[in-house]
Design a protein around this motif. Sequence first.
Motif, PDB file in Angstrom:
ATOM      1  N   ALA A  77       1.214  -1.182   0.098  1.00 23.77           N
ATOM      2  CA  ALA A  77      -0.271   0.121   0.050  1.00 23.77           C
ATOM      3  C   ALA A  77       0.665   1.532  -0.235  1.00 23.77           C
ATOM      4  O   ALA A  77       0.820   2.263  -0.800  1.00 23.77           O
ATOM      5  CB  ALA A  77      -0.801  -0.118   1.163  1.00 23.77           C
ATOM      6  N   SER A  78       2.028   1.158   0.596  1.00 19.01           N
ATOM      7  CA  SER A  78       3.140   2.143   1.151  1.00 19.01           C
ATOM      8  C   SER A  78       3.774   2.564  -0.506  1.00 19.01           C
ATOM      9  O   SER A  78       3.615   3.698  -0.791  1.00 19.01           O
ATOM     10  CB  SER A  78       4.174   2.423   1.965  1.00 19.01           C
ATOM     11  OG  SER A  78       2.619   2.294   3.237  1.00 19.01           O
ATOM     12  N   THR A  81       1.079   4.001  -3.003  1.00 18.79           N
ATOM     13  CA  THR A  81       0.879   5.792  -2.490  1.00 18.79           C
ATOM     14  C   THR A  81       2.320   6.241  -2.829  1.00 18.79           C
ATOM     15  O   THR A  81       1.513   7.687  -3.664  1.00 18.79           O
ATOM     16  CB  THR A  81       0.536   5.849  -0.923  1.00 18.79           C
ATOM     17  OG1 THR A  81      -0.599   4.516  -0.285  1.00 18.79           O
ATOM     18  CG2 THR A  81       0.151   7.479  -0.928  1.00 18.79           C
ATOM     19  N   THR A  94      -7.044   8.892  -2.925  1.00 20.37           N
ATOM     20  CA  THR A  94      -7.520   7.894  -2.416  1.00 20.37           C
ATOM     21  C   THR A  94      -7.864   7.196  -3.094  1.00 20.37           C
ATOM     22  O   THR A  94      -8.346   5.485  -2.923  1.00 20.37           O
ATOM     23  CB  THR A  94      -9.172   8.877  -2.674  1.00 20.37           C
ATOM     24  OG1 THR A  94      -8.579   9.977  -1.341  1.00 20.37           O
ATOM     25  CG2 THR A  94     -10.293   8.143  -2.015  1.00 20.37           C
ATOM     26  N   SER A  96      -6.646   5.190  -5.322  1.00 21.32           N
ATOM     27  CA  SER A  96      -5.458   4.744  -5.468  1.00 21.32           C
ATOM     28  C   SER A  96      -5.243   3.354  -4.131  1.00 21.32           C
ATOM     29  O   SER A  96      -5.254   2.049  -4.331  1.00 21.32           O
ATOM     30  CB  SER A  96      -4.084   4.917  -5.235  1.00 21.32           C
ATOM     31  OG  SER A  96      -3.711   5.404  -4.638  1.00 21.32           O
ATOM     32  N   THR A  97      -5.796   4.314  -3.302  1.00 16.98           N
ATOM     33  CA  THR A  97      -5.787   3.267  -2.399  1.00 16.98           C
ATOM     34  C   THR A  97      -7.204   2.160  -2.158  1.00 16.98           C
ATOM     35  O   THR A  97      -6.736   0.956  -1.781  1.00 16.98           O
ATOM     36  CB  THR A  97      -6.444   3.962  -1.441  1.00 16.98           C
ATOM     37  OG1 THR A  97      -5.228   5.208  -0.389  1.00 16.98           O
ATOM     38  CG2 THR A  97      -6.622   3.334   0.704  1.00 16.98           C
ATOM     39  N   THR A 100      -6.088  -0.573  -4.262  1.00 18.01           N
ATOM     40  CA  THR A 100      -5.386  -1.136  -4.201  1.00 18.01           C
ATOM     41  C   THR A 100      -5.367  -2.374  -3.389  1.00 18.01           C
ATOM     42  O   THR A 100      -5.757  -3.499  -3.071  1.00 18.01           O
ATOM     43  CB  THR A 100      -4.104  -0.253  -3.244  1.00 18.01           C
ATOM     44  OG1 THR A 100      -2.898   0.596  -4.357  1.00 18.01           O
ATOM     45  CG2 THR A 100      -3.075  -1.704  -2.820  1.00 18.01           C
ATOM     46  N   THR A 101      -7.168  -1.766  -2.187  1.00 19.03           N
ATOM     47  CA  THR A 101      -7.694  -2.607  -1.306  1.00 19.03           C
ATOM     48  C   THR A 101      -7.904  -3.393  -2.131  1.00 19.03           C
ATOM     49  O   THR A 101      -8.343  -4.489  -1.543  1.00 19.03           O
ATOM     50  CB  THR A 101      -8.666  -1.825  -0.097  1.00 19.03           C
ATOM     51  OG1 THR A 101      -7.679  -0.939   0.012  1.00 19.03           O
ATOM     52  CG2 THR A 101      -8.877  -2.804   0.701  1.00 19.03           C
TER      53      THR A 101
END
Length: 427
Positions: A77-78, A81, A94, A96-97, A100-101
Motif C-alpha cells: 500500500a505504501s 501511494t 484516495t 489508488s487506495t 489497491t485494497t
Amino acid sequence: MDDGSRLPWIVAIALLFVAAYFAVAETAFSSVSRNKVKTAAERGDPRAKTALWVLDHFDRAISTLLIGTNIVHIAAASLVTVAVTRRWGLGAVTLSTVLTTIAVFFAGEMLPKSIAKKYSEKFALGTAGTLRAFMLLFAPLAALLTWIGQTAAKLTRGEPEISVTEEELYDLIEDMTEEGTLNEEQGDLISSALQFGDVTVESILTPRVDLAAIDIGASHEEILAQIKSQNHSRLPVYEGSIDNVIGILQIRRFIKAWLRQGSALELRPLLDEAFFIHQSTNIDELLPIMSRRRLNMAVVTDNYGGTLGIVTVEDILEELVGEIWDEDDVVEEAVVALGEGKYEVDAEESVADVFEALGFEDPEQNEELVNTRMGEWAYKQFTAIPKVGESFRYHELSVTVSAMEHNRIRKLHVTLAGGEAEGGAEA
C-alpha cells in the motif's frame, strides 16, 4: 514512464504474490488433515515431515503468517501511494487506495485462500519449507505475539479444544483400512459407530404398510391364524385403526393364556403398555431408554400423532453391527448383479450402501443420501407416483423402477451408464 517510476509498481506486484503465498499457507495448514500429513511423513516424504513440524508449532506459524501478511500489505500500500503521488499527485491517492485494497483482497486473500482450501494437502506440503524458514526469521517477534495471545486466552473462558475432528477420524479409519491395520469389517463397524448418533428412527423403522398388527376386536381364531403367519415374538395391538395402538402383545404369553383359558381369554389384560416416540428421535438417544425400561419395541408416530411404523432394539443394533439373522429370517440379497453393469436393488436398502456395493462414488458427496432409502430417493425424482419401467439418471447411474406394490416401490434396476436413461428425468 522511466525505470525509476516503474520500480515501485514492480515491487508492489511482487509483494502481492508474497501476500498470496501467506494466504495460501495459512489456509492450507488450517484445513489440512494432520493424519494425512502424518501418514505421508511415515512413508518418508521430507516435505510432509516439515509440514508436520509446522503443525506441531502451529501457534508460531500463525503468528509468523500474521506478521508476514501485515508487513506485505502495508509495504504494498505504501509503495502504491508513493508511486501514485509522484505520477498523478495527492488527488489520486484516495482512488489508488480503494483499487489497491480491492486488488489485495481478491488477488492476495480471497482467490488464494479458496484454492488452498480445495487443495490443502498439496499446498501445505508445498509451502512447508519456506514457511519454516519464515518462522525461524520472525521467531523473536512471533514468540512475543504468541505470548501475548496465550496470556489473553488464559483470561477468557473458551470452549474445550477439539483435538481430532470427525472428518479426520473418517480419514484415519480409511487409511488404517487401506494399510491393513483394520480389516474391512472393523472399519465398517467403527464408521457405523461414528454415524450412529446421526440416524433417526424414521430411517430404520418398519413402515405401517408392512406392519403386522392385531385388531383388539379380532376373534381368538383370527389372532392365532395371524400369529401362525408371522415370525414375530411381539405384535402391536390396535383398536379401531392402526393409528390407535393400545398395547403390545407377547405371543408366548398369549399362547400360554389361551391354552389355560380357551375361549374365556380376554386380550386386554395380556397387553404390555405401548411406548411411543416421534419420528425425529435419534437412535442413540432411544437405545438407552429402551434398555433402561426393558422394552423391545417402540411405536413411531408422525407429526400428526398417527402411527408411522415400529422400531425394535434389533433394528437399532443392526444399524451399528449390520444385519442380524436368525433361523426364521429369509435371506435376500439387497443388491443382485444381473450382468452387463446392471443390478437389481431392494428399495429398502440405503443409497449409501448401494453406491458402495456398485463401487460408485457420488460426485456431489450429498450427505443427505447417507441414510436415505433407495425407494424414498427414487420417489423424489418423479413428479407423480412412478410406474414400472419409468427411470431417471443420476450422473453415471441409470435407475429404473422394476417392481411396485400398492403404489410403493419394491425393486429398482440400477445400471452404471454414461448416457441419459430413456423416458426418465435427470436428477
